[in-house]
Structures are given as C-alpha cells and as structure tokens.
Design a protein around this motif. Structure first.
Motif, PDB file in Angstrom:
ATOM      1  N   CYS A 379       0.770  -1.273  -0.105  1.00  0.00           N
ATOM      2  CA  CYS A 379      -0.027  -0.020  -0.042  1.00  0.00           C
ATOM      3  C   CYS A 379       0.939   1.263   0.079  1.00  0.00           C
ATOM      4  O   CYS A 379       0.585   2.200  -0.398  1.00  0.00           O
ATOM      5  N   LYS A 380       1.818   1.264   0.769  1.00  0.00           N
ATOM      6  CA  LYS A 380       2.691   2.286   0.905  1.00  0.00           C
ATOM      7  C   LYS A 380       3.695   2.603  -0.381  1.00  0.00           C
ATOM      8  O   LYS A 380       3.588   3.841  -0.983  1.00  0.00           O
ATOM      9  N   GLU A 381       4.156   1.549  -0.835  1.00  0.00           N
ATOM     10  CA  GLU A 381       5.150   1.680  -2.230  1.00  0.00           C
ATOM     11  C   GLU A 381       4.253   1.698  -3.575  1.00  0.00           C
ATOM     12  O   GLU A 381       4.785   2.175  -4.567  1.00  0.00           O
ATOM     13  N   GLY A 382       3.183   1.101  -3.506  1.00  0.00           N
ATOM     14  CA  GLY A 382       2.457   1.152  -4.896  1.00  0.00           C
ATOM     15  C   GLY A 382       3.124   0.202  -5.583  1.00  0.00           C
ATOM     16  O   GLY A 382       3.668   0.715  -6.926  1.00  0.00           O
ATOM     17  N   PRO A 402      -2.151  -0.934  -8.592  1.00  0.00           N
ATOM     18  CA  PRO A 402      -1.303  -1.890  -8.571  1.00  0.00           C
ATOM     19  C   PRO A 402      -0.923  -2.476  -7.175  1.00  0.00           C
ATOM     20  O   PRO A 402      -0.488  -3.708  -7.396  1.00  0.00           O
ATOM     21  N   GLN A 403      -0.879  -1.830  -6.311  1.00  0.00           N
ATOM     22  CA  GLN A 403      -0.392  -2.327  -4.914  1.00  0.00           C
ATOM     23  C   GLN A 403      -1.311  -3.271  -4.189  1.00  0.00           C
ATOM     24  O   GLN A 403      -1.775  -2.985  -3.107  1.00  0.00           O
ATOM     25  N   ASP A 404      -2.001  -4.222  -4.939  1.00  0.00           N
ATOM     26  CA  ASP A 404      -3.028  -4.786  -4.548  1.00  0.00           C
ATOM     27  C   ASP A 404      -2.792  -6.108  -3.921  1.00  0.00           C
ATOM     28  O   ASP A 404      -3.837  -7.057  -4.098  1.00  0.00           O
ATOM     29  N   ALA A 405      -1.848  -6.289  -3.114  1.00  0.00           N
ATOM     30  CA  ALA A 405      -1.863  -7.492  -2.393  1.00  0.00           C
ATOM     31  C   ALA A 405      -2.841  -7.747  -1.514  1.00  0.00           C
ATOM     32  O   ALA A 405      -3.544  -8.881  -1.142  1.00  0.00           O
ATOM     33  N   LEU A 406      -3.379  -6.773  -1.155  1.00  0.00           N
ATOM     34  CA  LEU A 406      -4.329  -6.777   0.289  1.00  0.00           C
ATOM     35  C   LEU A 406      -5.829  -7.292  -0.394  1.00  0.00           C
ATOM     36  O   LEU A 406      -6.649  -7.941   0.017  1.00  0.00           O
ATOM     37  N   PRO A 432      -6.530  -2.628  11.297  1.00  0.00           N
ATOM     38  CA  PRO A 432      -7.541  -1.805  11.055  1.00  0.00           C
ATOM     39  C   PRO A 432      -7.330  -0.509  10.262  1.00  0.00           C
ATOM     40  O   PRO A 432      -7.978  -0.044   9.605  1.00  0.00           O
ATOM     41  N   ALA A 433      -6.187   0.200  10.809  1.00  0.00           N
ATOM     42  CA  ALA A 433      -5.731   1.359  10.224  1.00  0.00           C
ATOM     43  C   ALA A 433      -5.376   0.968   8.680  1.00  0.00           C
ATOM     44  O   ALA A 433      -5.720   1.813   7.833  1.00  0.00           O
ATOM     45  N   LEU A 434      -4.678  -0.003   8.244  1.00  0.00           N
ATOM     46  CA  LEU A 434      -4.375  -0.498   6.973  1.00  0.00           C
ATOM     47  C   LEU A 434      -5.550  -0.601   6.084  1.00  0.00           C
ATOM     48  O   LEU A 434      -5.818  -0.106   5.088  1.00  0.00           O
ATOM     49  N   LEU A 435      -6.703  -1.321   6.663  1.00  0.00           N
ATOM     50  CA  LEU A 435      -7.909  -1.529   6.011  1.00  0.00           C
ATOM     51  C   LEU A 435      -8.792   0.032   5.688  1.00  0.00           C
ATOM     52  O   LEU A 435      -9.479  -0.077   4.725  1.00  0.00           O
ATOM     53  N   TRP A 436      -8.651   0.758   6.739  1.00  0.00           N
ATOM     54  CA  TRP A 436      -9.197   2.289   6.525  1.00  0.00           C
ATOM     55  C   TRP A 436      -8.540   2.714   5.304  1.00  0.00           C
ATOM     56  O   TRP A 436      -9.075   3.472   4.401  1.00  0.00           O
TER      57      TRP A 436
END
Length: 673
Positions: A379-382, A402-406, A432-436
């Motif tokens: 998410c950070k690095e895209g 592109p940064q869609d491992a999640l 939770p913070a990552l998901l938000w």
C-alpha cells in the motif's frame, strides 16, 4: 547493380553500408521495387530482388530500419510473403524476413507491422509451410509478446489457423517437438476473445487437452514436465476449466494436473534454497494457477467435473502444498519483498484462506504478522503492476490499483476476524488502520471513475469485503470502535458517502453495506461530535430511504390477494443484501432512542403510513416471521420514542394489524400509552 551484388555477398561492414546509403538513398531501391520489366534474359523479379537486397542492407542500420521509407514498404514485404514462391525467389524472401526482423526491433516497428497487416501475412506463410516459415513463427511470437491484444483484435481468424496447425502438430508429435511446442503454444492462447466461443477454437483446445493428457500421463523428466505445466496453466488462465471435458477421463486429468502442481510446489518450496534453479519461479507460479483452479473445482456444486472422493483427496493434497507455501513465506527476507513471486505466493494463499478456514489455522495465525506487513508495504510503495508481468504466468485480472496484495487477502481476513485469536493478531498488527487507508483509496477510485466497469467491479467487491471485516469488528470488539481513531474517521466518511451512493442504483449492494455498517457504528459512537451535525441527519435520511423501500405488495401467484415481495429495484441484488437489510433494521431500532431527531426523519419519509398500507393490503401469510420481527423492532422503538409516531401508527389501525401479525410487543407498547 554491382553495389547490390557486393551487398548480397556480405562483403561490406556497417560503415561502408552507411556510405552506400548516403550515396544512393531510397530513390534507387524504390525504383527497382516498382520496375516490372526485367532486363533481357533475366528472371521476372530481378529488379525487385535487387531493390529488396539494398533495403535489407540498409535495415542492418537500426536508424534506417525505423525510417518511414522502410515502414511504408511493409505492405510490399507482406505481398511477397504470401505470393507463391518459386526457387528463384528464395533470396527475396530471405531479404524480406531480414527487413521485417529489423523493423520489429525498432520502437515504432511492432505497431506499424500490426496495423499494416503483417500478422496475417506471417500466419499465411506459416500455415502454408512456405519457404522460411520457421522465421514467420519467430516473428509472430515476437509480435504477440508485445501486442497480443491488438494482434487478436485485427487478425483472430489467421492466428486461430496457426493455433490449429500448432495444436495439430502438438497432438501428433511423438518426439522432442512435443515438448518444444509446449513453450511456443502459450503465446498463441489469447485471453480475449475466448477460444471456447467458436468451433475452431474448441477443436484446438480439445487437441491441446489430448496432447497434454498424453504428456502428463507418461513418466517425465523435470525438463519435460515443466513446459507442460506452464502450458496447462496458460489454458486455465484463458479458459478456466472449460477446456477439460466432463466425464471420467476429464476428471482424472484435472485431478492429475492439480496433484502434479501440488507435488511441484512442495518439492520446490520445501528445499533450503527453493528458487535458485533457472526458471523455477515461472513453473511454481504456473502451479499456483492450477491449484487455484483446483480450489474452485472442489467448491463447484453445479455440474462439477470432480467426484466427491476426488474433491476430498485434492483438498488434502492442496493443504500440504499450502503448508509448503506458508513455510516458504516464513523464510522471506526483507530485501526479497519486491519479488513478483512473493506476490504470487501471497495471492494464492489468499485464495486458499478465502475458502478453507479450518485447515492450517495455527500456521496461518503465525504468518499473519508477515501478511499484514507485506500488505502495508504494498500500500505504501504502490509496487508497479509492471513488475508483475515479469512472470510468464500470473493473473492479470484488473484490480485497477497496482499495490493490491491486500485485495487477495481480504476474504480470508473477513473469515479470520470472526474468530478470537486471529482477530487479536490482526488488531495488534495494525490491520484496522491499513484497512481504513485501503477503503478510502478504493472509495476515491469508485467515485472518480464512473465509466470503467471491470475496474469498478473489483473495486466495489473489495469495498464490500472491507465492510464485512469492519462489521465483524463492530460486533465482536465494540470497545475497539470507541477507542481507535480509525473508526471515527470511517464513521465520518460513511455519513458523507451514503447520500452520494444511494441514488446510483447499480451500487445497491455497496449501499446496503454502508447503511448497515454506518448504523451499527452509530449505535456505539452516538455521543461523538461527528454524529451531532447535519451530515448525520442526511445519513439517517438516506438509511431510512434505503430500508423503507425494500418491500412492496404484488399479486400473489395462484390467488386473488396480494403478497409482500421484494421491490423490483432490489430484486436482482436481494440474495446479497437480505441479511444486511435485516441487520440494518435491528441497528436502526437501536439508534432510535439515541438520536432524538431520528423519528422526525422517519415521519418525513412517510414510512409509517406506507408500511401500514402495505401490511393492511397483503395476506398475512405472505409475510415471513423474520420480516414481521424486523418491522416490529423498529415500530416499537419509534412508538416509545415519539408520541407523533405512536399517533400515526394508531390512526392507521396499528392496533389491528399488530394483532393480526402477532406483533405482541407493539400491541403492548400501543396499549400502555
């Protein structure tokens, strides 16, 4: 002419060739190409052949190969390739291939070749087994590698003819050719148009299936098995399991394919240095594609290819393979995180976690910190989507981001947040913070790109799954919702977003998620500042609108009366939203005592009058117990909280229909007051 002869004899170096070009330019070869009258006693194409020799000579200079004077000869080159070849014209064809190869190597070349019809000329040369057809195949492979979609859009029938010949050769070959074709064939299997759509494509697929069944059913060395697994994975990516015929032979083949893939994954990933060997990552990534098909086939209930016994055996074997994937991911070093193979491994593990939650629970819990930190990094690095295409076989279904491992981990996380231990780990790792953050980014994509449908479907699915995870947290750890700032930001966003989303009728499932999640959070955060202002009032108006319009009266089949039914606007999505609607009704009932202005919103929407009318008109037997209970829950709270609401219910014969539908709590509430 002496110049042309010297050039043909290969007696000139690059510098001399450039001097020749500077001396004669393009005018002379152009005239040679258009001269139809050969010198006395010479073959018919003498001048053309000399012109081509000069052009082939010039093309060895990359700067000249991309010159417009060469590019505008492409139709001439194509014509020569598809003309009948006599022994005198082989040197011309050699020169044409030299020119085309040189053009191909330039920046503009591939696009020019595709738009000027070279693909169909090369296909015809290959299918007709013309002189130099092996070079035609090499050029086709090169063009498909850089412009697959464009080639298939323009020349599907010709490319299908090549695939027909290749698949025929593949089925008939009994020597090393069979394995060499495994490397060539994937380039000729398009993602679009689907091969299963026409009879010629289906015949090709059947030959490929039979050829692969021959190979994989034999005793093979590693170097023979790997290309066959990669070809099978390529077919799965293009056609799912549709290329495997139903029946006992097909189901045995499918089981064998998944079995071999699992064995390969275990043998490779349980090694101390699993991926040192050249090309191993591509093979294991291909195995992941086959295993993912295995998961889907084991879950398929409609016209399954596998029998129950086979499904149980495969689930056991796949579990062992996933044990190896987890073992491998536990060893991953920080500096390896950008490797696309790690992404492929996380993605396939996500597919397993989405479906199979009871197995490997301990191991998955131990890996959760890694999975969360990996998703955060993405998410950070895209991480660029381009890096993913380095792997031959990796799913490219659009995620838009592109940064869609999640995205691939979300369904598994949704299951895991319903259980105590994994939920605690996810919370302590900062999920939770990552998901938000992820939720917000996807919401922005959704509202900014109203046109791109594939992008929207996956974006919307991701948003819905994140809502599911948040709902699990709201139900199981309400304290977290009160103390974690993430959730006040989420509440704020839902208040503002639902009124925008609701009018868009094609986003009804997402609107149901926003409604229910927002109402359930509002119960917990009722005293927060966000829920005191105008946005909160608009949000509640939107929730009332969504919940109140879900049901209508319709003529009951086979009788003269009316029955309660789902409103037409909700019908197509009802399977996905019925539970959310019921939860939303319970949450709304819980909100009524907490927000003094909420009854007013219900009165403004004329919900009480409409509901009274609905319940008075329909046959009571047509209203199921869950629905009666949901209506009663909201009505009781409204009657308790607001004298005006109570009066409206009473004046619309509320006492009578409460008795008729067995709403004892509502009857009692109306009687008390």
């Amino acid at each position: 002419l002496q110049v042309a002869k010297a050039v043909r004899a290969g007696e000139v170096d690059a510098k001399t060739r450039r001097q020749i070009f500077d001396a004669i330019g393009f005018t002379f070869p152009n005239r040679l190409l258009t001269s139809r009258q050969p010198p006395a006693g010479c073959p018919e194409h003498t001048f053309q052949a000399l012109g081509l020799t000069l052009l082939a000579c010039f093309c060895t200079d990359p700067e000249l190969a991309g010159h417009s004077q060469i590019l505008n000869k492409i139709p001439t080159f194509n014509d020569i390739l598809v003309s009948p070849c006599n022994p005198d014209s082989t040197s011309m064809i050699d020169d044409v291939y030299q020119c085309l190869s040189a053009v191909m190597a330039t920046a503009r070349g591939p696009r020019e070749l595709v738009t000027k019809g070279t693909v169909s000329a090369l296909c015809q040369a290959y299918v007709n087994h013309s002189y130099g057809s092996d070079r035609a195949l090499t050029l086709l492979l090169g063009l498909l590698a850089v412009a697959e979609a464009k080639c298939w859009q323009r020349d599907a029938p010709h490319l299908l003819a090549v695939l027909g010949k290749l698949s025929d050769d593949f089925l008939k070959a009994e020597d090393i050719t069979k394995f060499e074709l495994c490397d060539v064939l994937p380039r000729f299997i398009p993602q679009l148009p689907p091969l299963t759509q026409d009879s010629q494509g289906c015949e090709c697929l059947h030959r490929l299936y039979k050829g692969l069944a021959n190979i994989l059913g034999s005793k093979l060395s590693q170097s023979q098995r790997d290309p066959a697994l990669k070809l099978a994975a390529c077919l799965v990516q293009a056609c799912g399991s549709e290329w495997i015929p139903a029946g006992s032979a097909g189901s045995k083949f499918l089981a064998l394919l998944v079995n071999l893939a699992c064995v390969e994954v275990r043998l490779t990933l349980e090694e101390p240095d699993p991926l040192e060997a050249e090309g191993k990552k591509e093979v294991v990534t291909a195995c992941y594609v086959l295993i993912e098909m295995g998961i889907q086939e084991c879950l398929r209930e409609e016209k399954p290819l596998l029998e129950e016994v086979q499904k149980m055996q495969l689930m056991r074997i796949m579990e062992e393979a996933f044990g190896a994937v987890i073992f491998y991911l536990k060893q991953v070093k920080q500096e390896e995180l950008k490797d696309p193979f790690i992404f492929a491994s996380v993605r396939i593990l996500g597919a397993w976690m989405a479906e199979e939650t009871s197995s490997l629970k301990q191991e998955i819990c131990e890996l959760l910190p890694f999975l969360v930190s990996y998703a955060k990094k993405h998410c950070k690095e895209g991480t660029t989507a381009a890096s993913l295409s380095q792997l031959e076989v990796v799913s490219t279904e659009g995620s838009g981001l592109p940064q869609d491992a999640l995205r691939f981990l979300l369904p598994g996380f949704c299951h895991l947040t319903a259980e105590d231990r994994p939920r605690d780990i996810l919370i302590s790792e900062g999920a939770p913070a990552l998901l938000w953050e992820y939720f917000l980014r996807h919401w922005e994509v959704l509202i900014s790109e109203p046109e791109s449908l594939t992008l929207l479907t996956s974006t919307e699915m991701s948003l819905q799954t994140v809502c599911g995870i948040f709902l699990n947290l709201v139900v199981t750890v309400p304290d977290l919702i009160r103390r974690d700032k993430t959730f006040s930001s989420l509440m704020d966003m839902l208040l503002k977003s639902l009124p925008l989303l609701l009018p868009k009728k094609d986003h009804l499932v997402l609107a149901a998620n926003f409604t229910t999640l927002g109402l359930m959070m509002a119960r917990i955060l009722a005293s927060s500042a966000a829920l005191q202002g105008q946005p909160a009032k608009e949000f509640f108006r939107a929730t009332v609108s969504f919940l109140s319009q879900a049901h209508t009266a319709q003529a009951a089949p086979g009788s003269h009366g009316l029955a309660v039914t789902v409103s037409p606007a909700y019908a197509s999505a009802w399977a996905d939203i019925s539970e959310l609607w019921l939860l939303g009704m319970q949450a709304l009932a819980g909100c009524v005592p907490l927000f003094p202005w909420l009854p007013q919103a219900v009165l403004q929407a004329r919900w009480l009058e409409n509901l009274s009318q609905l319940l008075t008109r329909v046959a009571p037997a047509s209203v199921d117990f869950e629905l009666i209970s949901a209506f009663q829950g909201v009505l009781v709270e409204l009657a308790r909280a607001s004298k005006v609401c109570r009066d409206v219910i009473v004046s619309h014969h509320g006492g009578e229909w409460a008795n008729l539908y067995g709403m004892a709590a509502l009857e009692q509430c109306l009687a008390e007051q």
